[in-house]
Write an enzyme that holds these catalytic residues in place. Structure first.
Site, short mmCIF file in Angstrom:
data_model
loop_
_atom_site.label_atom_id
_atom_site.label_comp_id
_atom_site.label_asym_id
_atom_site.label_seq_id
_atom_site.Cartn_x
_atom_site.Cartn_y
_atom_site.Cartn_z
N PRO A 215 -3.76 -41.73 15.45
CA PRO A 215 -4.37 -42.75 16.58
C PRO A 215 -4.75 -42.09 17.71
O PRO A 215 -5.44 -42.50 18.47
CB PRO A 215 -3.32 -43.62 16.72
CG PRO A 215 -2.22 -43.48 15.61
CD PRO A 215 -2.29 -42.06 14.98
N TYR B 133 -5.45 -29.94 28.91
CA TYR B 133 -5.07 -30.07 27.51
C TYR B 133 -4.94 -28.79 27.21
O TYR B 133 -3.82 -28.16 26.46
CB TYR B 133 -6.00 -31.02 26.69
CG TYR B 133 -5.39 -31.14 25.41
CD1 TYR B 133 -4.14 -31.90 24.95
CD2 TYR B 133 -5.93 -30.59 24.11
CE1 TYR B 133 -3.67 -32.11 23.80
CE2 TYR B 133 -5.26 -30.65 22.79
CZ TYR B 133 -4.15 -31.70 22.50
OH TYR B 133 -3.73 -31.90 21.53
P1 NDP Z 1 -0.50 -39.68 18.86
O1 NDP Z 1 -1.15 -40.20 20.16
O2 NDP Z 1 -0.95 -40.44 17.71
O3 NDP Z 1 1.05 -40.00 19.20
C1 NDP Z 1 1.56 -39.44 20.19
C2 NDP Z 1 2.90 -40.38 20.65
O4 NDP Z 1 3.30 -39.90 21.69
C3 NDP Z 1 2.53 -41.65 20.71
O5 NDP Z 1 3.46 -42.78 20.21
C4 NDP Z 1 2.71 -41.77 22.34
O6 NDP Z 1 3.06 -43.17 22.97
C5 NDP Z 1 3.87 -40.92 22.49
N1 NDP Z 1 3.71 -40.36 23.98
C6 NDP Z 1 2.65 -40.13 24.95
N2 NDP Z 1 3.23 -39.96 25.95
C7 NDP Z 1 4.67 -39.69 25.94
C8 NDP Z 1 5.83 -39.36 26.53
N3 NDP Z 1 5.53 -39.15 28.08
N4 NDP Z 1 7.00 -39.37 26.22
C9 NDP Z 1 7.09 -39.81 24.95
N5 NDP Z 1 6.29 -40.04 24.25
C10 NDP Z 1 4.85 -40.14 24.62
O7 NDP Z 1 -0.71 -38.20 18.85
P2 NDP Z 1 -0.67 -37.27 17.65
O8 NDP Z 1 -0.04 -37.62 16.57
O9 NDP Z 1 -2.16 -36.73 17.03
O10 NDP Z 1 -0.32 -35.90 18.33
C11 NDP Z 1 1.22 -35.51 18.34
C12 NDP Z 1 1.03 -34.26 18.91
O11 NDP Z 1 0.21 -33.21 18.09
C13 NDP Z 1 0.84 -33.95 20.43
O12 NDP Z 1 1.28 -33.05 21.10
C14 NDP Z 1 -0.90 -33.47 20.27
O13 NDP Z 1 -1.18 -33.06 21.32
C15 NDP Z 1 -0.60 -32.58 19.03
N6 NDP Z 1 -1.90 -32.34 18.37
C16 NDP Z 1 -2.56 -33.15 17.76
C17 NDP Z 1 -4.00 -32.85 17.09
C18 NDP Z 1 -4.53 -33.95 16.32
O14 NDP Z 1 -5.78 -33.63 15.74
N7 NDP Z 1 -4.07 -35.27 16.04
C19 NDP Z 1 -4.30 -31.29 16.90
C20 NDP Z 1 -3.60 -30.60 17.94
C21 NDP Z 1 -2.52 -31.07 18.34
P3 NDP Z 1 1.97 -43.83 23.44
O15 NDP Z 1 1.30 -44.64 22.17
O16 NDP Z 1 2.60 -45.32 24.19
O17 NDP Z 1 0.99 -43.39 24.25
#
Ligand code: NDP
Length: 267
Positions: free
Chosen positions: A196, A158
């Site tokens: 989530p 990650y």
């Molecule tokens: P969530 O897991 O809540 O949402 C991510 C979404 O991306 C889900 O709907 C997931 O689908 C979808 N997803 C997963 N794999 C794929 C793929 N291959 N193609 C398209 N969509 C995909 O994550 P967050 O909202 O927390 O995070 C969003 C971004 O922010 C990410 O890049 C994360 O790394 C980054 N981030 C988040 C932090 C946090 O504290 N929340 C901190 C630092 C960075 P499914 O539900 O089916 O898996």
């Protein structure tokens, strides 16, 4: 005056969490928003709730054939793309068997995390550029992480993938400037945003409450962030208000990266 009027925006991983908040805010600000995800049910429901400015398309960011199809669809429908938020990302904790520490890591798990987090952003930038050349003012916003700035002992893939996103954003920014394309590119580095993504790590009920409080205690602002906190940063970078900003990084983490745990405590 809405801040994204007449802009066409594509957001990846937008069915929930930070992507969802960004989609909601962008629609509120007048953009035509294409919500994409692999979670078709939640993505389509969100688009339905957001009304005529929103639509949903299935897009697995790690699959180049999906990007080709979506890019063609957007060019056919709108003739251009103005905003791309490369948001989809995974920790690998749920999606792969792991482990994820540098001594014992499982290579397939490492590849899977990079395939989504890094290849997904790389492909997004590649097809984003092809769709944005016909825009008058376009912006790519890549969602990296605070983990892209520091080492994370239990999440090597990650952290590595997010560090690569940070660097690739600068390469894309300079490449587009060099080519004379009307495309800016910047990265956002969230930390401790309650979405989530955290569910599996937080548990349920009272345990969840305690776990959230424990995370918050390590944040200088003493609270976890909300998805909207990141969405507002994406809004600034996506809008023409940031027309002189490219190749930069914006940290949204309640102050986590501002100092060090080894700093002297207040006397
Ligand atoms: P969530 O897991 O809540 O949402 C991510 C979404 O991306 C889900 O709907 C997931 O689908 C979808 N997803 C997963 N794999 C794929 C793929 N291959 N193609 C398209 N969509 C995909 O994550 P967050 O909202 O927390 O995070 C969003 C971004 O922010 C990410 O890049 C994360 O790394 C980054 N981030 C988040 C932090 C946090 O504290 N929340 C901190 C630092 C960075 P499914 O539900 O089916 O898996």
């Amino acid at each position: 005056m809405p801040r994204l009027t007449n802009k066409v925006a594509l957001i990846t991983g937008a069915a929930r969490g930070i992507g969802q908040a960004t989609a909601e805010l962008f629609v509120q600000e007048g953009a035509e928003v294409i919500i994409t995800d692999i979670n078709d049910q939640q993505g389509a429901e969100l688009a339905g709730r957001l009304g005529h400015l929103a639509s949903y398309i299935h897009l697995d960011v790690s699959d180049e054939s999906h990007w080709q199809k979506v890019a063609q669809q957007i060019l056919d429908q709108f003739g251009r793309l103005d905003i791309l938020v490369n948001n989809a990302g995974i920790t690998g904790f749920l999606e792969t068997p792991g482990p994820h520490d540098p001594e014992h890591l499982d290579l397939d798990s490492w590849h899977k995390v990079h395939s989504t987090n890094l290849n997904g952003v790389t492909l997004g930038c590649k097809y984003g550029i092809s769709m944005m050349k016909s825009s008058t003012a376009a912006s790519i916003v890549n969602i990296s992480s605070r983990s892209g700035m520091v080492g994370i002992p239990g999440a090597a893939a990650y952290a590595s993938s997010k560090a690569a996103v940070r660097n690739h954003s600068k390469t894309v920014a300079l490449y587009c400037a060099q080519q004379g394309y009307p495309i800016r590119c910047n990265s956002i580095h969230p930390g401790a945003i309650l979405t989530p993504m955290w569910d599996a790590m937080l548990g349920d009920g009272e345990a969840r409450e305690n776990a959230i409080n424990a995370v918050a205690a390590d944040v200088p602002l003493q609270t976890m962030g909300e998805p909207l906190d990141v969405a507002y940063a994406a809004l600034y970078l996506a809008s023409d208000e940031s027309k002189y900003v490219t190749g930069t990084e914006l940290t949204i983490d309640g102050g986590i990266l501002a100092g060090s745990a080894a700093a002297p405590a207040k006397s």
